[in-house]
Scaffold this motif. Structure first.
Motif, PDB file in Angstrom:
ATOM      1  N   ILE A  25       0.851  -1.201   0.000  1.00  0.00           N
ATOM      2  CA  ILE A  25       0.000   0.000   0.000  1.00  0.00           C
ATOM      3  C   ILE A  25       0.885   1.249   0.000  1.00  0.00           C
ATOM      4  CG2 ILE A  25      -1.741   1.283   1.301  1.00  0.00           C
ATOM      5  CD1 ILE A  25      -2.714  -1.488   2.353  1.00  0.00           C
ATOM      6  N   LEU A  26       1.941   1.210   0.802  1.00  0.00           N
ATOM      7  CA  LEU A  26       2.877   2.336   0.819  1.00  0.00           C
ATOM      8  C   LEU A  26       3.550   2.489  -0.544  1.00  0.00           C
ATOM      9  CD1 LEU A  26       4.652   1.886   4.276  1.00  0.00           C
ATOM     10  CD2 LEU A  26       3.096   3.710   3.628  1.00  0.00           C
ATOM     11  N   VAL A  27       3.914   1.363  -1.149  1.00  0.00           N
ATOM     12  CA  VAL A  27       4.567   1.394  -2.462  1.00  0.00           C
ATOM     13  C   VAL A  27       3.639   2.059  -3.473  1.00  0.00           C
ATOM     14  CG1 VAL A  27       5.400  -0.013  -4.397  1.00  0.00           C
ATOM     15  CG2 VAL A  27       6.040  -0.619  -2.058  1.00  0.00           C
ATOM     16  N   GLU A  28       2.380   1.638  -3.448  1.00  0.00           N
ATOM     17  CA  GLU A  28       1.427   2.187  -4.405  1.00  0.00           C
ATOM     18  C   GLU A  28       1.263   3.692  -4.213  1.00  0.00           C
ATOM     19  OE1 GLU A  28      -2.493   0.619  -4.020  1.00  0.00           O
ATOM     20  OE2 GLU A  28      -3.074   1.284  -6.024  1.00  0.00           O
ATOM     21  N   ARG A  29       1.165   4.091  -2.955  1.00  0.00           N
ATOM     22  CA  ARG A  29       0.905   5.489  -2.648  1.00  0.00           C
ATOM     23  C   ARG A  29       2.113   6.376  -2.997  1.00  0.00           C
ATOM     24  NH1 ARG A  29      -0.752   5.745   3.304  1.00  0.00           N
ATOM     25  NH2 ARG A  29      -2.354   4.253   2.711  1.00  0.00           N
ATOM     26  N   CYS A  30       3.305   5.846  -2.828  1.00  0.00           N
ATOM     27  CA  CYS A  30       4.490   6.701  -2.934  1.00  0.00           C
ATOM     28  C   CYS A  30       5.236   6.573  -4.254  1.00  0.00           C
ATOM     29  CB  CYS A  30       5.446   6.407  -1.783  1.00  0.00           C
ATOM     30  SG  CYS A  30       4.733   6.807  -0.189  1.00  0.00           S
ATOM     31  N   THR A  31       4.813   5.650  -5.139  1.00  0.00           N
ATOM     32  CA  THR A  31       5.571   5.459  -6.379  1.00  0.00           C
ATOM     33  C   THR A  31       5.624   6.738  -7.215  1.00  0.00           C
ATOM     34  OG1 THR A  31       5.112   3.097  -6.500  1.00  0.00           O
ATOM     35  CG2 THR A  31       5.691   4.176  -8.557  1.00  0.00           C
ATOM     36  N   ALA A  32       4.474   7.370  -7.421  1.00  0.00           N
ATOM     37  CA  ALA A  32       4.455   8.553  -8.296  1.00  0.00           C
ATOM     38  C   ALA A  32       5.313   9.693  -7.743  1.00  0.00           C
ATOM     39  CB  ALA A  32       3.021   8.997  -8.547  1.00  0.00           C
ATOM     40  N   PRO A  33       5.130  10.090  -6.470  1.00  0.00           N
ATOM     41  CA  PRO A  33       6.007  11.171  -5.962  1.00  0.00           C
ATOM     42  C   PRO A  33       7.486  10.792  -5.952  1.00  0.00           C
ATOM     43  CG  PRO A  33       4.542  10.342  -4.215  1.00  0.00           C
ATOM     44  CD  PRO A  33       4.069   9.753  -5.490  1.00  0.00           C
ATOM     45  N   ALA A  34       7.782   9.541  -5.661  1.00  0.00           N
ATOM     46  CA  ALA A  34       9.194   9.121  -5.633  1.00  0.00           C
ATOM     47  C   ALA A  34       9.787   9.190  -7.037  1.00  0.00           C
ATOM     48  CB  ALA A  34       9.306   7.701  -5.076  1.00  0.00           C
ATOM     49  N   HIS A  35       8.999   8.765  -8.015  1.00  0.00           N
ATOM     50  CA  HIS A  35       9.455   8.763  -9.403  1.00  0.00           C
ATOM     51  C   HIS A  35       9.680  10.201  -9.888  1.00  0.00           C
ATOM     52  CE1 HIS A  35       8.635   8.679 -13.822  1.00  0.00           C
ATOM     53  NE2 HIS A  35       9.492   7.673 -13.751  1.00  0.00           N
ATOM     54  N   ARG A  36       8.747  11.074  -9.534  1.00  0.00           N
ATOM     55  CA  ARG A  36       8.865  12.480  -9.926  1.00  0.00           C
ATOM     56  C   ARG A  36      10.130  13.100  -9.313  1.00  0.00           C
ATOM     57  NH1 ARG A  36       6.035  16.480 -12.081  1.00  0.00           N
ATOM     58  NH2 ARG A  36       6.311  18.549 -11.185  1.00  0.00           N
ATOM     59  N   ALA A  37      10.352  12.776  -8.033  1.00  0.00           N
ATOM     60  CA  ALA A  37      11.541  13.307  -7.364  1.00  0.00           C
ATOM     61  C   ALA A  37      12.799  12.793  -8.049  1.00  0.00           C
ATOM     62  CB  ALA A  37      11.527  12.912  -5.885  1.00  0.00           C
ATOM     63  N   ALA A  38      12.813  11.511  -8.385  1.00  0.00           N
ATOM     64  CA  ALA A  38      14.002  10.925  -9.022  1.00  0.00           C
ATOM     65  C   ALA A  38      14.283  11.610 -10.358  1.00  0.00           C
ATOM     66  CB  ALA A  38      13.805   9.418  -9.214  1.00  0.00           C
ATOM     67  N   VAL A  39      13.225  11.833 -11.145  1.00  0.00           N
ATOM     68  CA  VAL A  39      13.417  12.486 -12.448  1.00  0.00           C
ATOM     69  C   VAL A  39      13.964  13.892 -12.242  1.00  0.00           C
ATOM     70  CG1 VAL A  39      12.266  13.392 -14.498  1.00  0.00           C
ATOM     71  CG2 VAL A  39      11.609  11.152 -13.598  1.00  0.00           C
ATOM     72  N   LEU A  40      13.317  14.638 -11.356  1.00  0.00           N
ATOM     73  CA  LEU A  40      13.720  16.040 -11.176  1.00  0.00           C
ATOM     74  C   LEU A  40      15.099  16.169 -10.538  1.00  0.00           C
ATOM     75  CD1 LEU A  40      10.291  17.555 -10.152  1.00  0.00           C
ATOM     76  CD2 LEU A  40      11.665  18.205 -12.126  1.00  0.00           C
ATOM     77  N   LEU A  41      15.489  15.194  -9.755  1.00  0.00           N
ATOM     78  CA  LEU A  41      16.817  15.263  -9.141  1.00  0.00           C
ATOM     79  C   LEU A  41      17.905  14.748 -10.097  1.00  0.00           C
ATOM     80  CD1 LEU A  41      15.954  14.209  -5.476  1.00  0.00           C
ATOM     81  CD2 LEU A  41      16.683  16.470  -6.254  1.00  0.00           C
ATOM     82  N   GLY A  42      17.493  14.264 -11.281  1.00  0.00           N
ATOM     83  CA  GLY A  42      18.512  13.968 -12.288  1.00  0.00           C
ATOM     84  C   GLY A  42      18.620  12.514 -12.732  1.00  0.00           C
ATOM     85  N   ALA A  43      17.683  11.651 -12.327  1.00  0.00           N
ATOM     86  CA  ALA A  43      17.805  10.242 -12.701  1.00  0.00           C
ATOM     87  C   ALA A  43      17.366   9.995 -14.147  1.00  0.00           C
ATOM     88  CB  ALA A  43      16.996   9.363 -11.751  1.00  0.00           C
ATOM     89  N   GLY A  44      16.610  10.922 -14.721  1.00  0.00           N
ATOM     90  CA  GLY A  44      16.183  10.779 -16.116  1.00  0.00           C
ATOM     91  C   GLY A  44      15.462   9.466 -16.363  1.00  0.00           C
ATOM     92  N   ALA A  45      15.874   8.780 -17.416  1.00  0.00           N
ATOM     93  CA  ALA A  45      15.174   7.562 -17.829  1.00  0.00           C
ATOM     94  C   ALA A  45      15.374   6.402 -16.854  1.00  0.00           C
ATOM     95  CB  ALA A  45      15.633   7.148 -19.224  1.00  0.00           C
ATOM     96  N   ASP A  46      16.342   6.547 -15.926  1.00  0.00           N
ATOM     97  CA  ASP A  46      16.569   5.472 -14.960  1.00  0.00           C
ATOM     98  C   ASP A  46      15.738   5.648 -13.698  1.00  0.00           C
ATOM     99  OD1 ASP A  46      18.485   4.174 -16.546  1.00  0.00           O
ATOM    100  OD2 ASP A  46      20.000   5.621 -15.939  1.00  0.00           O
TER     101      ASP A  46
END
Lengths: 177, 240
Positions: A14-35
């Motif tokens: 449930i935590l994974v489901e809830r937090c995937t989108a914000p975590a992914h957005r943070a990763a992209v914006l912090l520089g992870a790009g396609a990874d």
């Protein structure tokens, strides 16, 4: 949360489901790009194994984002090293698969693109606080947690970074403001 | 409030954040669950190996120390590879023969016939050659080797739950943190292949360049040909 800590994978899901989108957005914006997806998955696995260390100070999301930020930093560092490896091995590094950045085209407006460019040109420490505070809309406490900094540092660094960024931006003309 | 003077810039940044379209995130639920469910079983095994190795080293040191300062004759083992920490005494055969029953294939075929998940280091791109070695009666290989950069780099992978497949003799080895355990052998060292029957094929012995060995889950990997540990780790981390 308590159930997840006790090793309940259904609760953790449930935590994974809830937090995937914000975590992914943070990763992209912090520089992870396609990874970014890889970073997020790794962060969830690590977070679960470290749940015993979770104190609940700034919420699970901020705590997870700290792991995401850390993984992203490692990724950026290893990308730089990988390029070095390939050069030493005599292989020309191919074009990065995530160029051009999808945001490049999605961000409309000359000034916004210019702002993004200037933001990227800041050093990582300054850029990361601005990304967390304003692009990801995190509170000061959440930013402190995410970047592993004292709150006072977040405050002072934010002010400093805003100053630097403003100096690099042309005088503002806000249409329709 | 120092923020007031930056109000307009902050508003622009927030707007940039809203306008910044991020591709949709992959659903991680199943992948995370799979990964969390799996390694729980592996841990005790890795620890068992470590304690076995420590025990072996302790015994070896206890027995040998009075006579020789160096630790000689101790062996280490990472699933599928046994490492003898000694200076090789026998000379290598002048013309080593390769591992038995090698044949060429491509990655897709290797993935189809190998009894373990075949991976490749993303950093190195696509391999120059894919070799299947020591096939069983059904044609399933025990070792899959990927050859890169004109043969200078070699990536072997095999089912590490079997008995040791490679016997290495090296005086200096370094423990590295990677997967369930890893060893870096910086110097060229002799390697002998141990067949399915448990017989060491000395005729297969050859001198391997710097090698990184590690195990993840049930698969053991051997990466040969990168000269520094840093480079080898970089390639190893890109394996997927």
């Amino acid at each position: 949360m308590a159930r997840a800590r006790a090793g309940d994978l259904d609760a953790y899901e449930i935590l994974v489901e809830r937090c995937t989108a914000p975590a992914h957005r943070a990763a992209v914006l912090l520089g992870a790009g396609a990874d970014a997806d890889d970073v997020v998955q790794e962060a969830f696995v690590k977070a679960y194994r470290q749940l015993g260390r979770y104190r609940g100070d700034a919420g699970f999301k901020a705590w997870l984002l700290a792991i995401v930020a850390n993984e992203t930093r490692n990724l950026v560092r290893s990308r730089r090293r990988r390029d070095g490896v390939l050069q030493r091995a005599g292989v020309r590094a191919g074009p990065e698969p995530h160029e051009p950045d999808p945001a490049e085209t999605a961000v409309a407006g000359e000034r916004r693109r210019f702002l993004l460019e200037k933001l990227r040109a800041l050093d990582a420490r300054d850029r990361d606080v601005l990304v967390c505070r304003y692009l990801l809309d995190l509170s000061e406490a959440e930013t402190a947690m995410t970047l592993g900094l004292p709150r006072g540092t977040v405050k002072s660094r934010t002010a400093r970074a805003l100053g630097k960024l403003r100096d690099r931006m042309p005088v503002e003309e806000v249409p329709g403001a | 409030m120092p923020e007031q003077e930056f109000d307009a810039l902050i508003e622009e940044l927030r707007e940039l954040g809203r306008a910044y379209a991020v591709p949709e995130a992959a659903d991680q639920r199943q992948a995370v669950r799979r990964r969390l469910a799996r390694p729980a079983r592996r841990r005790p095994r890795a620890r068992f190996y470590l304690s076995a190795i420590v025990a072996a080293l302790v015994v070896a040191v206890a027995v040998i120390s009075p006579a020789r300062a160096a630790v000689v004759g101790a062996f280490r083992r990472i699933a599928g590879i046994e490492l003898r920490q000694e200076t090789a005494r026998e000379t290598l055969p002048a013309t080593p023969s390769p591992i038995p029953s090698i044949r060429d294939a491509d990655l897709a075929e290797a993935r189809r016939v190998a009894p373990f998940p075949v991976t490749s280091p993303a950093v190195l791109g696509s391999p120059d050659r894919v070799l299947l070695a020591d096939l069983d009666t059904t044609g399933a290989p025990r070792v899959v080797s990927l050859v890169y950069l004109g043969g200078t780099v070699r990536f072997d992978q095999f089912d590490g739950t079997l008995e040791p497949a490679f016997l290495k003799t090296a005086p200096n080895a370094e423990w590295v943190t990677l997967g369930d355990g890893a060893i870096w052998l910086p110097m060229p060292h002799p390697v002998t292949y141990v067949g399915r029957d448990g017989v060491a094929r000395t005729e297969t012995a050859h001198l391997a360049g710097p090698t990184l060995i590690w195990a993840t889950g049930s698969v053991t990997y051997r990466l040969e040909g990168l000269t520094t540990l840093e480079d080898a780790m970089e390639v190893a981390r890109s394996v997927r």
